[in-house]
Design an enzyme around this catalytic site. Sequence first.
Site, PDB file in Angstrom:
ATOM      1  CB  SER A 127     -22.900 -41.356  85.235  1.00  0.00           C
ATOM      2  OG  SER A 127     -23.935 -41.322  85.756  1.00  0.00           O
ATOM      3  CE  LYS A 169     -24.951 -41.247  89.458  1.00  0.00           C
ATOM      4  NZ  LYS A 169     -25.352 -40.977  88.166  1.00  0.00           N
ATOM      5  CB  SER A 172     -26.654 -41.821  84.013  1.00  0.00           C
ATOM      6  OG  SER A 172     -25.361 -41.201  82.807  1.00  0.00           O
TER       7      SER A 172
END
Lengths: 95, 484
Positions: free
Chosen positions: B151, B76, B175
Site C-alpha cells: 500500500s 505516507k 506494504s
Amino acid sequence: MSLDRTDIEKIAWLARLSIAGDDIPNYARDLSNILDLVKQLSAIGTANVKPMAHPLEITARLREDKITEVNQREHFQKIAPAVDNGHYLVPKVIE
Amino acid sequence: MYQKTLAELSQALHKKEISSVELTQIFLTRCQSLNSKLNCFISMTPEHALAQANAADVQIRNGTAGPLTGLPIAHKDIFCTNGIKTSCGSKMLDNFIAPYNATVVERLNASGMITIGKTNMDEFAMGSSNETSYYGVVKNPWDLKRVPGGSSGGSAAAVAARLAPAATGTDTGGSIRQPASLCNITGLKPTYGRVSRYGMIAFASSLDQGGPLTRTAEDAAMVMNAMAGFDKRDSTSACEPVEDYTAKLNDSIKGLKIGLPMEYFDEMLDSTVSNLVHAAVEELVKLGAEIKDINLPNSHLSIPVYYVVAPAECSSNLARYDGVRFGYRCKDPKDLSDLYCRSRGEGFGREVKRRIMIGTYVLSAGYYDAYYLKAQQIRRLIRDDFQKALATVDIIIGPTVPGPAFKINELMNDPISMYLCDIYTVSVNLAGLPAVSVPAGFMDNLPIGMQIIGNYFSESRLLNIAHRFQQVTDWHQRIPEGFN
C-alpha cells in the site's frame, strides 16, 4: 463456502455498512472466494497449539495512576461534522 | 542535487554546499512538475516545508544540526500530521485535518527532517497496487502503465522517481517491501513494536509496523536512527534498546549463514526471478557468506491465515468511523442507524468494505473458533517455522514478490490473485520479524527485489548485509527513464 444474499445483508448490518441491493451479488461472490481461500486452514491439525494473538507476546504495561491527558474538547471538536455547545450531534434517538 | 542519496545530501548540507531552503525548493519544484505524471502525492506542504527548512538552516549555521537536519522526507498519508490533511487514501478521511502528530512524525521533525508532502496509498493501507486509493492510482515510474505496488505505493514511486530522497511507509502484509521491490528502492519493515504506532492510522494492530523507504540501506539506517524507539503512548511498543543503525553498516559478513527456503524457490516461482535472487545471493557468498537450504513448511498457509487475522482486526479498528466525531458524514440521515450505515457505506471503498465484512463474519458467533482461533493457532506454527530455521542460520533470503509490477487494472477485479502477490511478505508480519527488500536486478526492464529476513531486533545486521550488497552491485543506482 458460499454466502447468499441473506448472509451478506446480515454481515453488512452487523458491520453497519449500507450496500446497494444490486451490488450484493458481487460481495457474495468476492466474500465466498475469500472464504474458499481460507478453507484450507480447517484441514491443518492444531491440537494443543496455543493461539498466537501477538508476535512478541508481551503483557500490558502498567503506569502510575496519575492524570496525563489534558482536556482538549474544543480542539478535537473542531473537526467534528456537527457539534453544539460541547456536544456531538446525532439524529434524535429518544422520542 | 536530487540524484544524491540522503547520506550525500547530509554531507552537502553540512559542508554548506547548499542550504536546506535551497534543497527543499529543488524537491518541491520537482514534485510540482512531475507529480501529475505519477500521482504519488495526496497533499504537498510547501509552506510548512520551507518554515522547517529555515529553522534547519539556523541549526546548521549555529552548529546544532544532526545528520538528518534539513533533509526532505515525504510521509505516507497514514501518519497523522498536526494541522495537515491526513486522508489514509480514503473518502472517509478526505476532510480530516489531524489534531496531533504521529510519534514517527514527531521524531522525524525533532531530527530536523523537512516534511514536503503526504503520499498516496491504498485506502486504509488495504491493497497491493495503490489502485484502491480514493485519490486514484499511482503510476510506477519504471512503466507508467503499471502499478507501483502498495500500500505504500506513493512513497515508493516518489523515492524511485527522485521526488523525495526518503519516505515513510507502513507494512501490514508487505506494504513497504512489495512497493520497494516493484519500484527498485530499499524498504525496511522493522520488528513489530520497534517503531511506534501512535498516530499511525490502524489497520491490523498485531501486524502494522512503520518503516523507511529509501534509495540505499545506508539511508534507511539514518532514518531508522530517528524513527525507532520506545514510546509509552503505544501499548505494544518494544522496550529493547535502540542501536545506532549506521554503526555496523560496513561490518564484514564473512561466515554469515544464509538460509534459502525450499518453499520459496519451488517450481511455482518464475525462473527469471529465481535466477536473479540466486545471483544476488552469490554476491553475498563472494563476500564470505555461506548458504544452506532450509524449510518453512507452513509458509503456504500464510495468505489464508493473514486473510482471517488482518480483516478481523480491521473490522474492529475501523468501527471507529461512525460519522459522529470526525471524518465523512452522510447527508440527511433519517436516524442513528442510517447515519452509521450510510456514512460507512458511502465513505469506505470496495476493498475496505470487503475486508470489514470478512472480519465481521470470522469474528461472529458460531464462526469465531473455526476461523479466528484456528488462524491464530496456525499463526504460531508459521512463527515456530521461522524460529526453528533461524536457530540454524543467521538470515533467510528469498524473492520479495513473485514477479515484477503488473499492469494497472490487471488484477483489480480478482482480489484473490492480488492477495497472492504478498505470498513471501505476509508470513514475516505474522511472525513479527524484521525484513528488508533491496533491488536485485531487472526482468523485461522492470525491477525485481530480494528480501532479507532476520530474527527479532536484527535490523542493524539486515542493514549491514543490504549495505554490503549495495557496495558490490549497482541495481539500486538505476534511475527510471524520464526521471533522471
